[in-house]
Design a protein around this motif. Structure first.
Motif, PDB file in Angstrom:
ATOM      1  N   TYR A  61     -51.066 -41.723   9.389  1.00 51.34           N
ATOM      2  CA  TYR A  61     -49.941 -41.017   8.422  1.00 51.34           C
ATOM      3  C   TYR A  61     -49.607 -42.030   7.626  1.00 51.34           C
ATOM      4  CZ  TYR A  61     -46.978 -44.244  11.585  1.00 51.34           C
ATOM      5  OH  TYR A  61     -46.959 -45.388  11.762  1.00 51.34           O
ATOM      6  N   THR A  62     -50.654 -42.852   7.364  1.00 52.09           N
ATOM      7  CA  THR A  62     -49.751 -43.748   5.852  1.00 52.09           C
ATOM      8  C   THR A  62     -50.294 -42.491   4.448  1.00 52.09           C
ATOM      9  OG1 THR A  62     -50.537 -45.479   6.935  1.00 52.09           O
ATOM     10  CG2 THR A  62     -49.837 -45.540   4.457  1.00 52.09           C
ATOM     11  N   LEU A  63     -51.550 -41.793   5.125  1.00 53.92           N
ATOM     12  CA  LEU A  63     -52.302 -40.729   4.445  1.00 53.92           C
ATOM     13  C   LEU A  63     -51.285 -39.602   3.752  1.00 53.92           C
ATOM     14  CD1 LEU A  63     -55.347 -39.585   6.278  1.00 53.92           C
ATOM     15  CD2 LEU A  63     -55.363 -41.452   3.973  1.00 53.92           C
ATOM     16  N   ALA A  64     -49.939 -39.406   4.024  1.00 50.44           N
ATOM     17  CA  ALA A  64     -49.027 -38.523   3.565  1.00 50.44           C
ATOM     18  C   ALA A  64     -48.414 -38.988   2.121  1.00 50.44           C
ATOM     19  CB  ALA A  64     -48.027 -39.102   4.124  1.00 50.44           C
ATOM     20  N   ALA A  65     -49.051 -40.212   1.879  1.00 50.17           N
ATOM     21  CA  ALA A  65     -48.796 -40.463   0.967  1.00 50.17           C
ATOM     22  C   ALA A  65     -49.518 -40.171  -0.687  1.00 50.17           C
ATOM     23  CB  ALA A  65     -48.798 -42.253   0.234  1.00 50.17           C
ATOM     24  N   LEU A  66     -50.972 -39.115   0.264  1.00 48.46           N
ATOM     25  CA  LEU A  66     -51.918 -38.902  -1.154  1.00 48.46           C
ATOM     26  C   LEU A  66     -50.997 -37.124  -0.783  1.00 48.46           C
ATOM     27  CD1 LEU A  66     -55.332 -40.722   0.248  1.00 48.46           C
ATOM     28  CD2 LEU A  66     -53.567 -40.928  -1.465  1.00 48.46           C
ATOM     29  N   PRO A  67     -52.009 -36.466  -1.978  1.00 47.69           N
ATOM     30  CA  PRO A  67     -51.412 -35.093  -1.930  1.00 47.69           C
ATOM     31  C   PRO A  67     -52.456 -34.103  -1.152  1.00 47.69           C
ATOM     32  CG  PRO A  67     -52.495 -35.881  -4.157  1.00 47.69           C
ATOM     33  CD  PRO A  67     -52.551 -36.760  -3.122  1.00 47.69           C
ATOM     34  N   PRO A  68     -51.699 -33.387  -0.116  1.00 47.72           N
ATOM     35  CA  PRO A  68     -51.027 -32.516  -1.143  1.00 47.72           C
ATOM     36  C   PRO A  68     -49.233 -32.783  -0.639  1.00 47.72           C
ATOM     37  CG  PRO A  68     -51.933 -30.985   0.509  1.00 47.72           C
ATOM     38  CD  PRO A  68     -52.499 -32.738   0.535  1.00 47.72           C
ATOM     39  N   PHE A  69     -49.047 -33.713   0.309  1.00 48.50           N
ATOM     40  CA  PHE A  69     -47.881 -34.428   0.480  1.00 48.50           C
ATOM     41  C   PHE A  69     -46.979 -35.359  -0.162  1.00 48.50           C
ATOM     42  CE2 PHE A  69     -50.882 -33.281   4.033  1.00 48.50           C
ATOM     43  CZ  PHE A  69     -49.703 -31.706   4.523  1.00 48.50           C
ATOM     44  N   ASN A  70     -47.405 -36.295  -0.556  1.00 47.60           N
ATOM     45  CA  ASN A  70     -46.637 -36.924  -1.543  1.00 47.60           C
ATOM     46  C   ASN A  70     -45.644 -37.576  -1.312  1.00 47.60           C
ATOM     47  OD1 ASN A  70     -48.795 -37.348  -3.296  1.00 47.60           O
ATOM     48  ND2 ASN A  70     -47.973 -34.898  -4.112  1.00 47.60           N
ATOM     49  N   MET A  71     -45.809 -37.290   0.233  1.00 46.08           N
ATOM     50  CA  MET A  71     -44.687 -37.963   1.222  1.00 46.08           C
ATOM     51  C   MET A  71     -44.064 -39.083   1.676  1.00 46.08           C
ATOM     52  SD  MET A  71     -44.329 -34.203   2.996  1.00 46.08           S
ATOM     53  CE  MET A  71     -42.543 -34.518   4.466  1.00 46.08           C
ATOM     54  N   CYS A  94     -52.731 -21.915   2.871  1.00 48.82           N
ATOM     55  CA  CYS A  94     -52.892 -22.736   4.215  1.00 48.82           C
ATOM     56  C   CYS A  94     -54.136 -24.344   2.908  1.00 48.82           C
ATOM     57  CB  CYS A  94     -54.414 -21.881   4.176  1.00 48.82           C
ATOM     58  SG  CYS A  94     -55.424 -20.776   3.544  1.00 48.82           S
ATOM     59  N   TYR A  95     -55.101 -23.659   1.724  1.00 47.30           N
ATOM     60  CA  TYR A  95     -56.127 -24.151   1.569  1.00 47.30           C
ATOM     61  C   TYR A  95     -55.848 -25.182   0.453  1.00 47.30           C
ATOM     62  CZ  TYR A  95     -60.117 -24.952  -1.720  1.00 47.30           C
ATOM     63  OH  TYR A  95     -61.073 -25.697  -2.389  1.00 47.30           O
ATOM     64  N   LYS A  96     -54.080 -25.255  -0.291  1.00 53.80           N
ATOM     65  CA  LYS A  96     -53.223 -26.606  -1.015  1.00 53.80           C
ATOM     66  C   LYS A  96     -52.348 -26.865  -0.515  1.00 53.80           C
ATOM     67  CE  LYS A  96     -54.407 -25.794  -5.473  1.00 53.80           C
ATOM     68  NZ  LYS A  96     -53.858 -24.357  -6.945  1.00 53.80           N
ATOM     69  N   ASN A  97     -51.745 -25.737   0.102  1.00 51.01           N
ATOM     70  CA  ASN A  97     -50.155 -27.044   0.686  1.00 51.01           C
ATOM     71  C   ASN A  97     -50.715 -27.362   1.653  1.00 51.01           C
ATOM     72  OD1 ASN A  97     -49.447 -26.220  -1.815  1.00 51.01           O
ATOM     73  ND2 ASN A  97     -48.632 -24.876  -1.484  1.00 51.01           N
ATOM     74  N   PHE A  98     -50.821 -26.778   2.509  1.00 52.60           N
ATOM     75  CA  PHE A  98     -51.417 -27.058   3.993  1.00 52.60           C
ATOM     76  C   PHE A  98     -52.579 -28.061   4.123  1.00 52.60           C
ATOM     77  CE2 PHE A  98     -53.208 -26.762   8.428  1.00 52.60           C
ATOM     78  CZ  PHE A  98     -52.125 -27.093   8.478  1.00 52.60           C
ATOM     79  N   GLY A  99     -53.325 -27.683   3.159  1.00 49.93           N
ATOM     80  CA  GLY A  99     -55.153 -28.582   3.161  1.00 49.93           C
ATOM     81  C   GLY A  99     -55.705 -29.087   3.594  1.00 49.93           C
ATOM     82  N   CYS A 100     -55.993 -27.555   5.026  1.00 45.44           N
ATOM     83  CA  CYS A 100     -57.087 -28.084   6.215  1.00 45.44           C
ATOM     84  C   CYS A 100     -58.110 -27.952   5.336  1.00 45.44           C
ATOM     85  CB  CYS A 100     -56.837 -27.114   7.424  1.00 45.44           C
ATOM     86  SG  CYS A 100     -57.880 -26.925   8.503  1.00 45.44           S
ATOM     87  N   PRO A 101     -59.437 -29.134   5.734  1.00 48.49           N
ATOM     88  CA  PRO A 101     -60.897 -29.084   5.217  1.00 48.49           C
ATOM     89  C   PRO A 101     -61.577 -28.111   5.840  1.00 48.49           C
ATOM     90  CG  PRO A 101     -59.695 -31.180   6.410  1.00 48.49           C
ATOM     91  CD  PRO A 101     -59.088 -30.550   6.517  1.00 48.49           C
ATOM     92  N   ALA A 102     -60.709 -27.628   7.163  1.00 47.20           N
ATOM     93  CA  ALA A 102     -61.818 -26.448   8.003  1.00 47.20           C
ATOM     94  C   ALA A 102     -61.895 -25.556   6.781  1.00 47.20           C
ATOM     95  CB  ALA A 102     -61.899 -26.144   9.670  1.00 47.20           C
ATOM     96  N   ILE A 103     -60.863 -25.328   6.374  1.00 50.33           N
ATOM     97  CA  ILE A 103     -60.197 -23.705   5.236  1.00 50.33           C
ATOM     98  C   ILE A 103     -61.535 -24.307   3.606  1.00 50.33           C
ATOM     99  CG2 ILE A 103     -59.382 -22.160   3.856  1.00 50.33           C
ATOM    100  CD1 ILE A 103     -56.701 -23.211   6.802  1.00 50.33           C
ATOM    101  N   LYS A 104     -62.228 -23.334   3.354  1.00 47.33           N
ATOM    102  CA  LYS A 104     -62.837 -23.630   2.105  1.00 47.33           C
ATOM    103  C   LYS A 104     -62.983 -22.735   1.549  1.00 47.33           C
ATOM    104  CE  LYS A 104     -65.769 -27.374   3.753  1.00 47.33           C
ATOM    105  NZ  LYS A 104     -66.728 -28.175   4.086  1.00 47.33           N
TER     106      LYS A 104
END
Ligand SMILES: Cc1ncc(C[n+]2csc(CCOP(=O)(O)OP(=O)(O)O)c2C)c(N)n1
Lengths: 649, 208
Positions: A412-422, A593-603
């Protein structure tokens, strides 16, 4: 190779057999050859595999005990307990783990591990590839009067582990086996030796003058420690772990660990074969007799080592004390940060020696920089179906950016990266919560939300939580409970319901019970795959004051997929297929779904000149979150089942 | 004495580590001194992954000399003899290992980094990437391994073996098809992998 085949290969008692092993695997083999009988660990890259392999082979060796401990200080204490009954004990951790273990470690050195032995196998991370810092733990060895060895390749990882056990037993001191990421993850040939049966603990003999470090006993143990350390110096003086490669030049090199390989390859690439090289295997204590002999015909010594100038200072000290007439250089030519490599060593050596490298580095770098400038860096991302992504998404929907987010260490350190920056800060395991608590005593006009993983909570979160409650901090702690220590390779935690050796058990602890027992009144558990209920839980928490805890509970998608995927494929064979589809005709391309949620299975793809979104079936884990958040009126995403009637057959 | 350096680069999940391990074992079987490393910090999370495979090949009458035969696990700058990129954007990342003597194989397949998603960045297409690398070495080839894997095996799981087949067919590696075949069997790989390597070799021969 399957796990079964690997286990067979690493346990085979065939002295002389040659295999390819990683440094981690070789340490395991070395410990087995040395008759290790007790192993503890808390996982951490680059040393996680040591414990993981033991978790699988433990049941194959009678008399061998293994555990995943809740953190490193617990691991070292448990291991020394076994050593005090006579066992050969190994504790494995990453470099920062020694910070957590330090309180016990220093005083364990006072007592000593006898009648057994204690080896601390520990992975350092020059370059911070998977760590929050690149601290040089050789200073722990210095500070605690603990011998430390540094292997350079897998063969030495095995041999030095065996030597470390012998040293530890003989000297009554723990021994640190310090290897860097390249050595532990590097692969090379290893020749097996004979396997000794586990040297098990037998009885605990009360000896208060040795084990009860209080008052005058502690002081007398300190004196005993200095005496034992002097013995270690004598031991190192004679040890064949230190090697000299002779040469006639008046400039010599002292090196150790991973840096040795770079030195040898750099000298080869410079065509220099007559510089004497002293390769230290035992880096602490450095024997002064050896330094004296090595420097006898030298005018200059170049010290090449990774991270700080540890050997350099020690050699300078020894040279000063012995009045050696030799110039000693080091860190002014080789960087004290990041990883070393052959090219950095070539460039450093050529500067000291005034020779020209054969390669034109400027030219290579210029071309490579030009080409590389077109590279789009590939940040690691949350996997498809990752529950952390769903939790972060729901929180962001409710609080937006108007909050202070305490980060911690885990996937969850990846929360630091886009799309969340949290994530607004990351220090060490468990720090996110208490830093957030500190901020909450001062900043009153924003929600303060701290994240912590389930393993991190059990490792380092509980005292911080109790403190926050006791001292009336005002924050929301979100425990991201994905059942596993996902970041380091899916080790179980006490809350998983799997034993350290992979047998199913009932979970030893329940997170919500711990949280309540810490004094937290507001505790809510939600399933991040249910977006609405997640958002409701967050909104409700925001309406309260004090320390509030939300537990986002959903198993790591990688682990769940390992079980689910074969089931889905089996159903497919019977003609039943379920999959998620995104219908381009209904999709309004809002890209939620693609940008704000950012699931890599959505292309994204282009069909007839028009951009469309689609779901990559092979990667979709059916978490259903994209369907729930789809904004196109009458969702464009739906689950389709082919031949559902067959399910009943 | 000869040194030979192979770099396999790609994205987590593409089978980079698997080919690397295969090449290491095959080298050991041949009696080479084998060293290498795997960078896979974030491989499960679509991060970049590398596997470096390094051989020291001694002549029959040569003895091991630590001054000449000690290798570091990472390949020095410009010293990669063979570079296999299973994803084309990753070929740009490893450019510092490539020199005018290197052979570079690039799979015509791209996985869009999230950063590109978030900031709307465009990745250069594989052909542009190949042309950029041709500034460093003339020996750059684009291989449509992903398309072939999809067509022949129904998914992308054999891309790594197809690429290896192409590399073998170039005839510059110190390993033969038979060396790889025996090692694959020893390691318990399925026949499909061997078929994929054969397909890769044919792909190459068809092109020449
Ligand atoms: C003192 C210390 N020990 C070990 C590690 C290695 N490490 C990084 S994150 C982590 C735990 C991750 O597990 P969890 O908190 O459950 O989060 P997840 O990765 O499952 O999301 C560990 C063990 C570390 N960074 N520091």
């Amino acid at each position: 190779m399957s796990m079964e085949e690997f286990i067979e290969e690493i346990l085979v008692d065939e002295p002389g057999k040659k295999v390819i092993l990683s440094g981690n695997e070789a340490i395991v083999r070395g410990a087995i050859e040395a008759g290790v009988s007790f192993v503890t660990t808390y996982p951490g890259t680059p040393a996680s595999e040591i414990g993981d392999i033991f978790s699988h082979i433990c049941r194959k060796i009678s008399g061998l005990y293994f555990e995943y401990s809740t953190n490193e200080i617990v691991a070292i204490e448990t291991a020394v307990g076994a050593a005090w009954t006579g066992a050969r004990a190994l504790v494995a951790m990453k470099h920062v783990g020694l910070n957590v273990a330090a309180d016990a470690f220093f005083t364990i050195c006072y007592s000593g591990p006898n009648p057994g032995a204690l080896v601390i196998a520990h992975g350092s991370d020059p370059g911070c590839y998977s760590s929050q810092n690149e601290q040089d733990n050789r200073y722990y060895a210095l500070h605690a009067h603990c011998p430390l060895v540094q292997p350079s390749n897998p063969q030495e990882c095995k041999d030095f582990t065996i030597a470390a056990f012998e040293m530890s037993e003989k000297l009554d001191l723990p021994v640190i086996l310090d290897a860097n990421m390249r050595t532990l993850h590097g692969l090379g040939e290893v020749t097996y030796g004979p396997i000794n049966p586990p040297r098990e603990g037998k009885r605990f003999v009360r000896s208060q003058f040795k084990y009860v470090n209080a008052g005058f006993v502690a002081l007398s143990n300190k004196k005993r420690l200095l005496d034992r350390f002097r013995k270690a110096e004598e031991y190192a003086e004679k040890s064949d772990l230190n090697r000299v490669f002779e040469g006639g030049s008046s400039t010599g090199i002292i090196t150790a660990g991973g840096a040795f390989n770079y030195v040898m390859e750099a000298l080869d690439s410079l065509g220099l074969y007559d510089l004497p090289v002293l390769k230290l295997g035992i880096v602490h204590p450095i024997p002064r007799g050896l330094i004296k002999r090595f420097s006898e015909n030298l005018e200059r010594i170049i010290v090449v080592e990774e991270l700080e100038g540890f050997i350099e200072s020690d050699v300078k000290r020894i040279a000063f004390e012995l009045g050696l007439d030799v110039e000693i250089v080091g860190k002014e030519y080789f960087p004290a940060y990041g990883e070393l490599n052959v090219d950095l060593v070539v460039q450093g050596l050529s500067k000291v020696l005034g020779v020209k490298p054969k390669k034109n580095y400027d030219e290579i770098r210029k071309l490579a920089t030009e080409v590389k400038s077109k590279y789009i860096p590939r940040d690691p991302i949350f996997c498809p179906g990752c529950p952390h992504r769903a939790t972060l998404y729901a929180i962001k929907k409710v609080v937006g950016d108007n909050a202070i987010f305490g980060g911690d260490i885990g996937c969850y350190t990846l929360a630091a990266l886009p799309p969340f920056n949290m994530t607004d800060f990351v220090i060490c395991m468990g720090a996110g919560l208490s830093i957030a608590a500190g901020i909450s005593h001062i900043i009153k006009d924003k929600p303060i939300i701290a994240f912590i993983g389930d393993s991190t909570f059990l490792h380092a979160g509980i005292p911080g939580l109790i403190n926050a409650v006791y001292n009336n901090a005002n924050l929301i702690l979100v425990i991201l409970d994905n059942r596993w220590v996902a970041m380091t390779g899916h080790q179980p935690t006490p809350a998983t319901g799997i034993s350290s050796t992979h047998e199913p058990t009932s979970p030893a602890v329940k997170l919500e019970e711990i949280v309540r027992a810490c004094g937290v009144r507001f505790v809510k558990v939600f399933d991040p795959y249910n977006v609405r209920s997640a958002m409701e839980a967050i909104s409700e928490a925001l309406e309260h004051e004090g320390v509030r805890v939300l537990i986002a509970r959903r198993e790591c998608a990688l682990q769940a997929e390992r079980r689910e995927k074969p089931r889905r494929l089996e159903l497919q064979k019977r003609g039943i297929a379920a999959y998620y589809i995104l219908e381009p005709e209904r999709c309004q391309m809002c890209e939620e779904c693609y940008k704000n949620f950012g699931c890599p299975a959505i292309k994204k793809s282009i069909i007839d000149g028009e951009e469309i979104l689609y779901i990559e079936t092979a990667r979709c884990t059916h978490c259903d979150v994209c369907r729930q958040i789809c904004k196109s009126g009458g969702p464009a995403i739906r689950k389709t089942i082919v031949n559902p009637h067959l399910l009943g057959v | 004495m000869k040194k030979y350096n192979i770099l396999v680069a790609g994205v987590g999940g593409q089978g980079v580590i698997t080919v690397g391990r295969l090449l290491k074992r095959a080298g050991l079987r041949k009696g080479y001194i084998v060293v290498g490393t795997e960078t896979r910090g974030a491989s499960q999370r679509e991060g970049p992954v590398d596997s470096a495979v390094r051989y020291v090949i001694l002549e029959d009458d040569e003895k091991f000399d630590p001054r000449r035969c000690t290798l570091s696990p990472i390949i020095p700058m410009g010293d990669a003899d063979m570079v296999m990129c299973l994803e084309s954007n990753e070929a740009l990342r490893v450019s510092e290992y490539i020199s005018s003597k290197s052979y570079v194989l690039i799979n015509d397949y791209q996985i869009l980094p999230t950063r590109a998603r978030s900031f709307g960045l465009k990745m250069p297409p594989t052909d542009t990437i190949a042309n950029l690398l041709k500034k460093i070495t003339p020996n750059v080839r684009v291989v449509n391994a992903s398309a072939v894997s999809e067509r022949e095996f129904g998914d992308l799981t054999k891309v790594n073996m197809i690429m290896l087949g192409v590399a073998l067919a170039l005839g510059v590696m110190p390993l033969s098809f038979e060396d790889i075949e025996v090692t694959l069997r020893e390691m318990g790989f399925s026949e499909d992998n061997i078929r994929a390597i054969r397909i890769g070799m044919k792909l190459m021969e068809g092109e020449v």
